[in-house]
Structures are given as structure tokens and as C-alpha cells.
Write an enzyme that holds these catalytic residues in place. Sequence first.
Site, PDB file in Angstrom:
ATOM      1  N   GLY A   1       0.842  -1.205   0.000  1.00  0.00           N
ATOM      2  CA  GLY A   1       0.000   0.000   0.000  1.00  0.00           C
ATOM      3  C   GLY A   1       0.872   1.248   0.000  1.00  0.00           C
ATOM      4  O   GLY A   1       1.828   1.336   0.770  1.00  0.00           O
TER       5      GLY A   1
ATOM      6  N   ARG B   1       0.906  -5.137  -5.006  1.00  0.00           N
ATOM      7  CA  ARG B   1       1.055  -6.293  -4.116  1.00  0.00           C
ATOM      8  C   ARG B   1       1.185  -7.481  -5.063  1.00  0.00           C
ATOM      9  O   ARG B   1       0.192  -7.921  -5.630  1.00  0.00           O
ATOM     10  CB  ARG B   1      -0.167  -6.446  -3.214  1.00  0.00           C
ATOM     11  CG  ARG B   1      -0.464  -5.213  -2.339  1.00  0.00           C
ATOM     12  CD  ARG B   1      -1.546  -5.546  -1.320  1.00  0.00           C
ATOM     13  NE  ARG B   1      -2.194  -4.365  -0.755  1.00  0.00           N
ATOM     14  CZ  ARG B   1      -1.726  -3.670   0.289  1.00  0.00           C
ATOM     15  NH1 ARG B   1      -0.610  -4.038   0.858  1.00  0.00           N
ATOM     16  NH2 ARG B   1      -2.387  -2.627   0.758  1.00  0.00           N
TER      17      ARG B   1
ATOM     18  N   ASP C   1       5.043  -4.783   6.002  1.00  0.00           N
ATOM     19  CA  ASP C   1       5.500  -6.116   6.412  1.00  0.00           C
ATOM     20  C   ASP C   1       5.545  -7.113   5.250  1.00  0.00           C
ATOM     21  O   ASP C   1       6.449  -7.952   5.181  1.00  0.00           O
ATOM     22  CB  ASP C   1       4.679  -6.650   7.598  1.00  0.00           C
ATOM     23  CG  ASP C   1       3.185  -6.677   7.326  1.00  0.00           C
ATOM     24  OD1 ASP C   1       2.752  -6.165   6.277  1.00  0.00           O
ATOM     25  OD2 ASP C   1       2.455  -7.217   8.177  1.00  0.00           O
TER      26      ASP C   1
ATOM     27  N   THR D   1       4.382   2.604   5.538  1.00  0.00           N
ATOM     28  CA  THR D   1       2.985   2.178   5.595  1.00  0.00           C
ATOM     29  C   THR D   1       2.243   3.092   6.556  1.00  0.00           C
ATOM     30  O   THR D   1       2.808   3.493   7.579  1.00  0.00           O
ATOM     31  CB  THR D   1       2.835   0.711   6.061  1.00  0.00           C
ATOM     32  OG1 THR D   1       1.459   0.489   6.446  1.00  0.00           O
ATOM     33  CG2 THR D   1       3.703   0.373   7.270  1.00  0.00           C
TER      34      THR D   1
ATOM     35  N   ASP E   1       0.028   2.209   8.453  1.00  0.00           N
ATOM     36  CA  ASP E   1      -0.499   1.425   9.583  1.00  0.00           C
ATOM     37  C   ASP E   1       0.322   1.532  10.868  1.00  0.00           C
ATOM     38  O   ASP E   1      -0.175   1.220  11.943  1.00  0.00           O
ATOM     39  CB  ASP E   1      -0.604  -0.056   9.193  1.00  0.00           C
ATOM     40  CG  ASP E   1      -1.554  -0.269   8.016  1.00  0.00           C
ATOM     41  OD1 ASP E   1      -2.396   0.613   7.762  1.00  0.00           O
ATOM     42  OD2 ASP E   1      -1.430  -1.313   7.352  1.00  0.00           O
TER      43      ASP E   1
ATOM     44  N   ASP F   1       2.488  -0.447  11.920  1.00  0.00           N
ATOM     45  CA  ASP F   1       2.322  -1.765  12.529  1.00  0.00           C
ATOM     46  C   ASP F   1       3.610  -2.582  12.572  1.00  0.00           C
ATOM     47  O   ASP F   1       3.567  -3.793  12.774  1.00  0.00           O
ATOM     48  CB  ASP F   1       1.235  -2.550  11.770  1.00  0.00           C
ATOM     49  CG  ASP F   1       1.569  -2.717  10.291  1.00  0.00           C
ATOM     50  OD1 ASP F   1       2.497  -2.035   9.800  1.00  0.00           O
ATOM     51  OD2 ASP F   1       0.902  -3.516   9.626  1.00  0.00           O
TER      52      ASP F   1
ATOM     53  N   ARG G   1      -5.372  -1.793   9.085  1.00  0.00           N
ATOM     54  CA  ARG G   1      -5.371  -3.267   8.986  1.00  0.00           C
ATOM     55  C   ARG G   1      -5.528  -3.888  10.371  1.00  0.00           C
ATOM     56  O   ARG G   1      -6.569  -3.698  10.976  1.00  0.00           O
ATOM     57  CB  ARG G   1      -4.096  -3.755   8.289  1.00  0.00           C
ATOM     58  CG  ARG G   1      -4.276  -5.111   7.621  1.00  0.00           C
ATOM     59  CD  ARG G   1      -3.001  -5.587   7.002  1.00  0.00           C
ATOM     60  NE  ARG G   1      -2.670  -4.866   5.793  1.00  0.00           N
ATOM     61  CZ  ARG G   1      -3.102  -5.186   4.576  1.00  0.00           C
ATOM     62  NH1 ARG G   1      -3.889  -6.214   4.412  1.00  0.00           N
ATOM     63  NH2 ARG G   1      -2.746  -4.479   3.535  1.00  0.00           N
TER      64      ARG G   1
END
Length: 327
Positions: free
Chosen positions: A15, A76, A107, A130, A132, A134, A176
Site C-alpha cells: 500500500g 502487491r 511487512d 505504511t 499502519d 504496525d 489493517r
Amino acid sequence: MNNTISKIGVFTSGGDAPGMNAALRAVVRASIYYNKEVYGIMQGYEGMIDGDIVKLGARSVGNIIQRGGTILKSARSEEFRTAEGREKAFRNLKKNGIDSLIAIGGDGTFTGLHKFYQEFQIPSICIPGTIDNDLAGTDYTIGYDTATNTAVEAIDKIRDTALSHNRLFFIEVMGRHSGYIAINSAIAGGAVAVIIPEEETSFDALYSLLEEAGKTNRKSSLVVVAEGSRIGGANELARRVAERSDYFDIKTTILGHLQRGGSPTYFDRVLASRMGVGAVEGLLQGINDAMVGVRNGQMVFNQFDDVMGRHHEIDSESLRIAKILSI
Ligand code: F6P
């Protein structure tokens, strides 16, 4: 200084995130600064497989530090998950003389790069890009700050209309499986409640909180819901509250991909610039199979095995503050 490196391939994958262009600019200019050639691989691993590779110069990355998205485009790639796909990608890198890689992504990108490193031993470093936030191993990923600011701006606007009509709004934000955008946009946006995957909660607990809020003369309420919520997304929660009582006038907003675009904040631009230079210097110092990160203000390198598969925890302080301030 690792003198076996002479041609660095750089790509963005997964993304897109605001600040990826700033990271690309930093990688390109730092590579040239250290007298290395640098090649842009288009559309992430897809371009590596298709041989869509272009030589970049310092001017190729002019006027992009302020632009959202990624000029290299992103994807992706399903094909890169296959051994044949990775073999093709390696052949294309060899054909172009590319002897090292810098990936900008999340990731999935880092996992692909790790697999590739294991199979072909090509020196490689990942820059965490990203929205996120995360990834363990860095306090911030590129794009997270911009996305959270975008969410806060949207929440502020929703607040105006919520207040005018005495409404309850469920606002769903991205992330996410991570609640980072949610928790911090909820604190900054003054939400009455926030639902994140990291915190155990129930629909009943949320409902009681909303009922209590109604009793304290609260005219409108905003609930921020992380898309990874384990008790349902914004639409489902809104439906369940409406089913239980007709007291609330309820609306839902899903912020969606709006959060991925826009000009990066100063924070993301500086983070991306630091990480881009850091990744090139790391490669030249012989660091491999690693992700650059910034922790407590310091540049760090995390080996794949030390960070992947670990959740980037949300500190309990943020949760505590959100609760105290929502009374
Ligand atoms: O990882 C970034 C992210 O925007 C997540 O927050 C979201 O779950 C996902 O990507 C959406 O992916 P796509 O753009 O492929 O639908």
C-alpha cells in the site's frame, strides 16, 4: 564501506503511503552522494519480474518531496510469492547489474525481501513505509503521521455536523490489524470511545458507555473504530446500537483510502529523509536483511528475525488517556 556494492535498486511496494517519494528521493541522492548508481524498479516486485527498471539521477527525484503516492508506483505482487517469479526477478536484476536492494514498504514487502535475500543473498534493506504503523522495530513508519492527521481533520469536520444535529457518529479508520491511527486520531479528535484490535472489549461495554454519555448531557458523540476491530466495523456497530435503542440518531463514515493520499507532513518528510539516507549508509556498512527504524529518536537497524511477526504494541498510556478524557 562495502565496496562490492555499485548499483542499488530501489522500489516501493504494498500500500502506498505519504512520504514514500521523500524516502525515494533520499535513497537516490544518498546513493549518488556515495558514488553509487541507483535504479528505480517500477511497481514493486512486479517491475522486478517484468524488467521494468530505470536509471535514476539526482534530478529524477526533484520536486517530489511534497508529493503523496509514489512516482515508482506500487503493487502487491502475487507472482513474487512463487519461486519462478523470484527467479525471473533475480535474472532481471543481474541483467541490469543491480547488486543490492532498498525496498520501501510494509511487512509484506519486508517478508518478500527476506525470502529473496535467503535465496539469492542479494544485500538488502527495507525502509518501513505504511500508514499502519504496525512494524515493531521503529516508533514510526513513513505515512502514519500524515494519515493520522488526515483522519483528525476529517473527524473535526464530522464533529461540526454531528453537533449541529445531536448525532452519534461511528467513524472507521484504516490500519489493517493495528489500532495506531484509531487511538491517536480518537485522542486528537476528542472521541467518546475508540475500538481497536489490541484492546479487549465488548459490544455491551461500548453500549453502556454510550448510554452513560447520553445521561451526562452529551449532545453528540464520535466513536472511532479501527478497521481491524474485533467486535465489528463502524457499520455493524451502528446497526447493533440502532437495533437496541432508537434513542440515538446514528450515522457512519468510513474514511478509507482518503487516509493514504495527500502531501506528507513535515514529520513524515523528515522521517523518510533520515531513513532513506540511513538505508543507503546501512547497506554500505554491510548491513543486510534488515529494516531501518527510528527508536527514541535514534536510527537503528533491525534484523528480519528480530522484528517480523511481532506486533507493534500500543502503549497503555495512550489507552488510559483516551479513557480519562472521554468522560
Ligand atoms: O496497509 C495499508 C492499508 O491502507 C491498510 O490500512 C488497509 O487495510 C489496506 O492497506 C488496504 O489495502 P488496499 O489498498 O490494497 O485495499
